[in-house]
Scaffold this motif. Structure first.
Motif, PDB file in Angstrom:
ATOM      1  N   GLU A 508      32.759  80.273 -10.655  1.00  0.00           N
ATOM      2  CA  GLU A 508      31.750  79.927 -11.660  1.00  0.00           C
ATOM      3  C   GLU A 508      30.592  79.120 -11.088  1.00  0.00           C
ATOM      4  OE1 GLU A 508      33.246  78.281 -15.286  1.00  0.00           O
ATOM      5  OE2 GLU A 508      35.063  79.507 -15.276  1.00  0.00           O
ATOM      6  N   ALA A 509      30.513  78.982  -9.765  1.00  0.00           N
ATOM      7  CA  ALA A 509      29.439  78.171  -9.179  1.00  0.00           C
ATOM      8  C   ALA A 509      28.131  78.951  -9.123  1.00  0.00           C
ATOM      9  CB  ALA A 509      29.832  77.722  -7.768  1.00  0.00           C
ATOM     10  N   ALA A 510      27.017  78.212  -9.110  1.00  0.00           N
ATOM     11  CA  ALA A 510      25.696  78.811  -8.933  1.00  0.00           C
ATOM     12  C   ALA A 510      25.260  78.758  -7.482  1.00  0.00           C
ATOM     13  CB  ALA A 510      24.672  78.094  -9.808  1.00  0.00           C
ATOM     14  N   THR A 511      26.094  78.190  -6.610  1.00  0.00           N
ATOM     15  CA  THR A 511      25.783  78.067  -5.185  1.00  0.00           C
ATOM     16  C   THR A 511      26.618  79.040  -4.374  1.00  0.00           C
ATOM     17  OG1 THR A 511      27.392  76.263  -5.048  1.00  0.00           O
ATOM     18  CG2 THR A 511      25.067  75.669  -5.365  1.00  0.00           C
ATOM     19  N   TRP A 512      26.107  79.379  -3.180  1.00  0.00           N
ATOM     20  CA  TRP A 512      26.704  80.433  -2.366  1.00  0.00           C
ATOM     21  C   TRP A 512      26.927  79.964  -0.946  1.00  0.00           C
ATOM     22  CZ3 TRP A 512      27.784  85.440  -4.215  1.00  0.00           C
ATOM     23  CH2 TRP A 512      27.437  85.638  -5.560  1.00  0.00           C
ATOM     24  N   THR A 513      27.932  80.552  -0.306  1.00  0.00           N
ATOM     25  CA  THR A 513      28.182  80.299   1.116  1.00  0.00           C
ATOM     26  C   THR A 513      27.103  80.980   1.947  1.00  0.00           C
ATOM     27  OG1 THR A 513      29.509  82.299   1.389  1.00  0.00           O
ATOM     28  CG2 THR A 513      30.658  80.299   0.699  1.00  0.00           C
ATOM     29  N   GLY A 514      27.104  80.701   3.243  1.00  0.00           N
ATOM     30  CA  GLY A 514      26.227  81.443   4.138  1.00  0.00           C
ATOM     31  C   GLY A 514      26.686  82.887   4.265  1.00  0.00           C
ATOM     32  N   TRP A 515      25.783  83.725   4.752  1.00  0.00           N
ATOM     33  CA  TRP A 515      26.085  85.152   4.899  1.00  0.00           C
ATOM     34  C   TRP A 515      26.927  85.412   6.132  1.00  0.00           C
ATOM     35  CZ3 TRP A 515      24.848  89.064   1.532  1.00  0.00           C
ATOM     36  CH2 TRP A 515      24.011  88.719   0.472  1.00  0.00           C
ATOM     37  N   SER A 516      27.833  86.380   6.016  1.00  0.00           N
ATOM     38  CA  SER A 516      28.626  86.855   7.149  1.00  0.00           C
ATOM     39  C   SER A 516      28.242  88.293   7.446  1.00  0.00           C
ATOM     40  CB  SER A 516      30.129  86.791   6.836  1.00  0.00           C
ATOM     41  OG  SER A 516      30.546  85.468   6.615  1.00  0.00           O
ATOM     42  N   ASP A 517      27.923  88.572   8.697  1.00  0.00           N
ATOM     43  CA  ASP A 517      27.612  89.941   9.114  1.00  0.00           C
ATOM     44  C   ASP A 517      28.933  90.662   9.341  1.00  0.00           C
ATOM     45  OD1 ASP A 517      26.789  92.298  10.266  1.00  0.00           O
ATOM     46  OD2 ASP A 517      25.525  91.367  11.794  1.00  0.00           O
ATOM     47  N   LEU A 518      29.234  91.643   8.480  1.00  0.00           N
ATOM     48  CA  LEU A 518      30.486  92.390   8.593  1.00  0.00           C
ATOM     49  C   LEU A 518      30.341  93.610   9.495  1.00  0.00           C
ATOM     50  CD1 LEU A 518      31.668  92.339   4.859  1.00  0.00           C
ATOM     51  CD2 LEU A 518      31.956  90.594   6.635  1.00  0.00           C
ATOM     52  N   GLY A 519      29.149  93.821  10.062  1.00  0.00           N
ATOM     53  CA  GLY A 519      28.934  94.998  10.902  1.00  0.00           C
ATOM     54  C   GLY A 519      28.914  96.265  10.073  1.00  0.00           C
ATOM     55  N   GLY A 520      29.209  97.363  10.727  1.00  0.00           N
ATOM     56  CA  GLY A 520      29.383  98.606   9.999  1.00  0.00           C
ATOM     57  C   GLY A 520      28.412  99.715  10.279  1.00  0.00           C
ATOM     58  N   SER A 521      27.093  99.431  10.411  1.00  0.00           N
ATOM     59  CA  SER A 521      26.105 100.481  10.696  1.00  0.00           C
ATOM     60  C   SER A 521      26.182 101.623   9.694  1.00  0.00           C
ATOM     61  CB  SER A 521      26.311 101.038  12.100  1.00  0.00           C
ATOM     62  OG  SER A 521      26.292 100.026  13.055  1.00  0.00           O
ATOM     63  N   MET A 522      25.970 101.328   8.432  1.00  0.00           N
ATOM     64  CA  MET A 522      26.121 102.327   7.390  1.00  0.00           C
ATOM     65  C   MET A 522      24.782 102.938   6.989  1.00  0.00           C
ATOM     66  SD  MET A 522      29.281 102.540   7.166  1.00  0.00           S
ATOM     67  CE  MET A 522      30.687 101.621   7.752  1.00  0.00           C
ATOM     68  N   ALA A 523      24.865 104.111   6.371  1.00  0.00           N
ATOM     69  CA  ALA A 523      23.654 104.833   5.981  1.00  0.00           C
ATOM     70  C   ALA A 523      23.183 104.443   4.597  1.00  0.00           C
ATOM     71  CB  ALA A 523      23.908 106.343   6.033  1.00  0.00           C
ATOM     72  N   ALA A 524      23.999 103.762   3.816  1.00  0.00           N
ATOM     73  CA  ALA A 524      23.651 103.389   2.450  1.00  0.00           C
ATOM     74  C   ALA A 524      24.422 102.132   2.082  1.00  0.00           C
ATOM     75  CB  ALA A 524      23.984 104.534   1.484  1.00  0.00           C
ATOM     76  N   PRO A 525      24.001 101.445   1.017  1.00  0.00           N
ATOM     77  CA  PRO A 525      24.715 100.234   0.596  1.00  0.00           C
ATOM     78  C   PRO A 525      26.168 100.526   0.236  1.00  0.00           C
ATOM     79  CG  PRO A 525      22.555 100.344  -0.438  1.00  0.00           C
ATOM     80  CD  PRO A 525      22.784 101.679   0.222  1.00  0.00           C
ATOM     81  N   PRO A 526      27.013  99.495   0.250  1.00  0.00           N
ATOM     82  CA  PRO A 526      28.450  99.691  -0.004  1.00  0.00           C
ATOM     83  C   PRO A 526      28.785  99.648  -1.482  1.00  0.00           C
ATOM     84  CG  PRO A 526      28.049  97.408   0.521  1.00  0.00           C
ATOM     85  CD  PRO A 526      26.706  98.095   0.609  1.00  0.00           C
ATOM     86  N   ALA A 527      30.013 100.052  -1.798  1.00  0.00           N
ATOM     87  CA  ALA A 527      30.632  99.832  -3.101  1.00  0.00           C
ATOM     88  C   ALA A 527      31.839  98.921  -2.892  1.00  0.00           C
ATOM     89  CB  ALA A 527      31.066 101.155  -3.726  1.00  0.00           C
ATOM     90  N   MET A 528      32.228  98.196  -3.927  1.00  0.00           N
ATOM     91  CA  MET A 528      33.331  97.240  -3.805  1.00  0.00           C
ATOM     92  C   MET A 528      34.351  97.475  -4.909  1.00  0.00           C
ATOM     93  SD  MET A 528      33.284  93.038  -4.009  1.00  0.00           S
ATOM     94  CE  MET A 528      31.903  92.923  -2.900  1.00  0.00           C
ATOM     95  N   ALA A 529      35.630  97.347  -4.539  1.00  0.00           N
ATOM     96  CA  ALA A 529      36.719  97.418  -5.512  1.00  0.00           C
ATOM     97  C   ALA A 529      37.784  96.405  -5.119  1.00  0.00           C
ATOM     98  CB  ALA A 529      37.310  98.821  -5.572  1.00  0.00           C
ATOM     99  N   ARG A 530      38.581  96.012  -6.093  1.00  0.00           N
ATOM    100  CA  ARG A 530      39.652  95.040  -5.838  1.00  0.00           C
ATOM    101  C   ARG A 530      40.991  95.697  -6.095  1.00  0.00           C
ATOM    102  NH1 ARG A 530      39.940  89.149  -8.751  1.00  0.00           N
ATOM    103  NH2 ARG A 530      42.204  89.123  -9.030  1.00  0.00           N
TER     104      ARG A 530
END
Length: 779
Positions: A508-530
């Protein structure tokens, strides 16, 4: 810990080992003349630096025997020694991304290991050198320098003298007269035992041998070669020096042991004609062989630049005479594409003597080695290897006993990477992350990732916008989801094609951690599921149409290939009973699907044929985990198909009216009505919707603007999301208008019969929408 403090017996190479090694060498000698260069040098990535400047002579920065580096006593157990590097000798004070150092110990009082790292940083778990009591041994390492220009070195046990020499450095920017790395096919170019590249016979104490390394793919004019240098046959400890042929000054490169073949990956500075002179500085005759892995170019417009990245990526037992594939690229922030080579340190220890090989899977196993290890003694060596298209390198335990294999990453070399354009008016991602709060995220037209935190579910004016990407540039629609710990995560495509991720600092915070580069070299943005286990998984497609999954779990998460189906764009993902169902569109417009199970296994691919679609399909999950897909046909109309009771999909996609959409379709199962709603942007840029006429009917009513009396145009395709407010379960449509404002249409029901609209009176329970404008985003 890599090594244990225990007594280790003296060792000698067994007769059978010499016979096997000789057989390998004969094969390599026969094939050496056929080795060709790996290909033309490549320009460094977008001027980002990482070019290598070899230093000759090497610059001593620490020698506890003589006081170099300001330290004149041998470090004791569990001690950390710091010393200056930048600005020392020929090492510049600025513009240095990392240094290539030789680390050596002499006669430690106990078996020990050393770690070298930037001064001021936390000491990592990685190890630079293992040494047995009484040994003189060295290894090469790539390491960043601390912000204060110093390095730190930790000695685990006993008392030992330590020597560190800088053999070269990597720049922070391109320019000047130095270039990057070019890998070549591994080959043995010198072997004094068999007369390969030199005369046959030992090198006497104090004697030198000049060899030509402009072979095996290394061209004349290369500034330096990276090679594994191995010394054998010594009856006393000693060391080896090297210099460009014709130079009068030599630099130490390797410390060797008596009765033990000693190997190290290192850089050899070359003369203009490709020759180098190596000198035996010991008191006993030796044999010497050199296996070339890569070379450095002399020009700033060629070769691949270093990107320092550290981390232990493999630590497992490997059976005798067995090869294992180690995931390197696609993990630790490395891309899957554009990796010319990885710099890895290979460690081995087992009950039998042997050696390690490392090479690219799918290519011929080389007849050369990178690390020699005696029985019951720990050994390691730096090497450069090109990963395969799945991001793996292959490592073989060439011994008759099981070993512990540790692979530690020290950096990677970047090939050219195209810069992706920033998508204009990308859709908004949205999720209700708690009973009280909603999170929005989008990439604006400048490439900034903008996060919106709605502190009160019933108050759209409570949204607080924050640019969470700094000056980094992203593109496309981010993926959004809630992690198992309750924190929301955003994953977005960086403009170099890698996938980056950031998370809330707390639920529920309005603040964010720093970004992590996960690598990947993808052609389009990702989708996420849990997954049902709580693990968040990212799914994305590469430029060759392969689907990849990044499960954010385990010691070293990595991008894992799920197969090449010639897919394009961002996949659609939905949680189902046993995992995640993934739908992707291939280049012909056919939808293809597989299931990703909670344990990481996957089903076979299946086609959802019958219609050609564009864009990412929308998916609705019905009770019993039966799925309905919606897609935009090439003529802009909407088509749908329902999964059958057996889990398959019919080939016939039914039309959803004759409405023509301008972009991708969104769909949702209305939680209050139990009827499916379809939403799309029309050619008039208005947001339109169509409802299923009855629960489970599969028949849809006519299309109409979501709010008939409000002719408000949208600049983005709409996003739909379920929400639970004080009024119960509902859902919202989210889009951005041409002014950059974020608009929300909240689905409501006409409370009583007779409520009016521009098209007439509404029956009770008729679905309608109310509009809300979120507070202005950052400018």
């Amino acid at each position: 810990m890599i090594d244990q403090n225990r007594t280790e017996a003296a060792w000698s190479w067994p007769r059978a080992g010499w016979a096997l090694l000789a057989a390998i060498v004969l094969v390599v000698v026969a094939a050496a003349v056929a080795v060709s260069p790996a290909g033309p040098a490549r320009a460094d990535e977008a001027g980002n630096g990482g070019d290598f400047v070899p230093l000759h002579p090497a610059v001593p920065v620490l020698d506890t025997r003589t006081g170099v580096g300001g330290v004149s006593t041998a470090p004791g157990p569990a001690s950390t020694t710091t010393f200056p590097v930048l600005g020392v000798g020929a090492v510049p004070a600025t513009g240095v991304r990392a240094v290539l150092v030789r680390v050596a110990v002499t006669t430690p009082s106990a078996t020990t290991w050393l770690t070298v790292y930037p001064d001021g940083a936390s000491r990592p778990s990685m190890v630079a050198l293992n040494a047995k009591a009484g040994e003189r041994v060295s290894n090469t390492a790539v390491v960043r320098v601390g912000a204060n220009g110093r390095l730190a070195i930790y000695n685990n046990a006993g008392t030992t003298s330590i020597i560190v020499d800088v053999q070269g450095y990597f720049t922070t920017a391109t320019g000047g007269s130095w270039g990057g790395l070019v890998p070549v096919a591994q080959s043995r170019v010198v072997d004094t035992r068999y007369g390969v590249g030199t005369s046959t016979g030992v090198i006497a104490p104090g004697a030198s041998r000049t060899v030509n390394l402009a072979t095996g793919g290394v061209p004349v004019g290369a500034s330096a070669a990276f090679a594994t240098v191995t010394v054998s046959g010594a009856t006393a400890n000693g060391w080896l020096t090297s210099q460009p042929a014709g130079s009068t000054v030599a630099s130490p490169i390797l410390d060797y042991q008596q009765s033990i073949p000693t190997a190290s990956g290192l850089v050899l500075r070359l003369a203009a004609d490709g020759r180098a002179t190596l000198t035996n500085r010991g008191t006993t005759a030796i044999h010497l062989w050199i296996d070339v892995m890569a070379y450095f170019t002399p020009t700033a417009t060629a070769g691949s630049g270093l990107r320092p990245v550290t981390g232990r990526i493999h630590d497992q037992q490997v059976a005798a005479n067995t090869a294992v594939d180690v995931q390197v690229a696609g993990t630790s922030g490395l891309p899957l594409r554009g990796v010319a080579a990885v710099a890895v340190d290979l460690y081995a220890r087992g009950t039998a003597s042997g050696w390690l090989k490392a090479w690219t899977p799918g290519t011929t196993e080389p007849g050369v080695s990178q690390t020699q290890y005696p029985a019951n003694i720990s050994r390691r060596s730096l090497t450069f290897v090109k990963p395969d298209s799945a991001g793996r390198i292959r490592v073989r335990n060439s011994s008759g006993a099981e070993i512990r294999l540790v692979v530690e990453l020290q950096g990677w070399f970047a090939e050219p990477a195209p810069v992706l354009p920033v998508t204009q008016f990308a859709p908004v991602a949205v999720v209700q992350d708690s009973p009280r709060t909603v999170q929005y995220g989008y990439v604006d037209n400048l490439g900034r990732v903008v996060s919106g935190h709605q502190a009160s579910i019933d108050n759209y004016n409570s949204v607080q916008w924050t640019v969470i990407s700094g000056n980094e540039a992203f593109t496309g629609t981010p993926a959004i989801g809630v992690r198992a710990d309750g924190r929301t995560q955003l994953a977005a495509q960086y403009t170099d094609s890698d996938i980056w991720a950031a998370s809330q600092t707390a639920p529920e915070a309005a603040t964010w951690t720093g970004w992590s580069d996960l690598g990947g070299s993808m052609a389009a943005p990702p989708a996420m599921a849990r997954l049902s286990t709580g693990v968040a998984v990212l799914f994305a497609v590469d430029v060759d149409g392969g689907l990849w999954a990044y499960a954010q779990t385990g010691a070293v998460p990595y991008w894992r290939s799920l197969g090449d189906q010639n897919l394009v764009g961002t996949p659609a993902v939905v949680a189902v009973r046993d995992g995640v169902q993934v739908f992707g569109r291939d280049s012909a417009g056919t939808v293809r699907t597989l299931q990703y199970y909670a344990d990481g296994s996957v089903s076979a691919w299946a086609g959802v044929g019958g219609v050609t679609v564009t864009g990412t399909p929308a998916v609705v999950v019905y009770p019993g985990y039966r799925l309905r897909l919606f897609g935009q046909a090439p003529d802009g109309t909407v088509r749908t198909v329902l999964q059958d009771a057996a889990g398959g999909f019919p080939t016939t996609w039914e039309p959803v009216g004759d409405f023509v959409t301008k972009g991708q379709v969104a769909a949702i199962l209305d939680p209050a009505l139990g009827r499916t709603a379809v939403v799309a942007r029309g050619t008039d840029d208005l947001i339109h919707r169509s409802w299923e006429t009855a629960q489970g009917s599969g028949a849809f009513g006519g299309w109409a603007p979501a709010i008939e009396y409000l002719e408000e145009t949208s600049a983005t395709d709409p996003t739909v999301a379920p929400v639970t407010t004080a009024n119960g379960q509902g859902w919202i449509i989210v889009f951005r208008n041409h002014n950059g404002s974020t608009r929300v249409y909240e689905r409501q029901l006409a409370a009583v019969a007779g409520r009016s609209s521009p098209s007439g009176a509404l029956a009770a329970g008729t679905p309608t929408f109310r509009a809300a404008t979120l507070p202005a985003p950052p400018v």
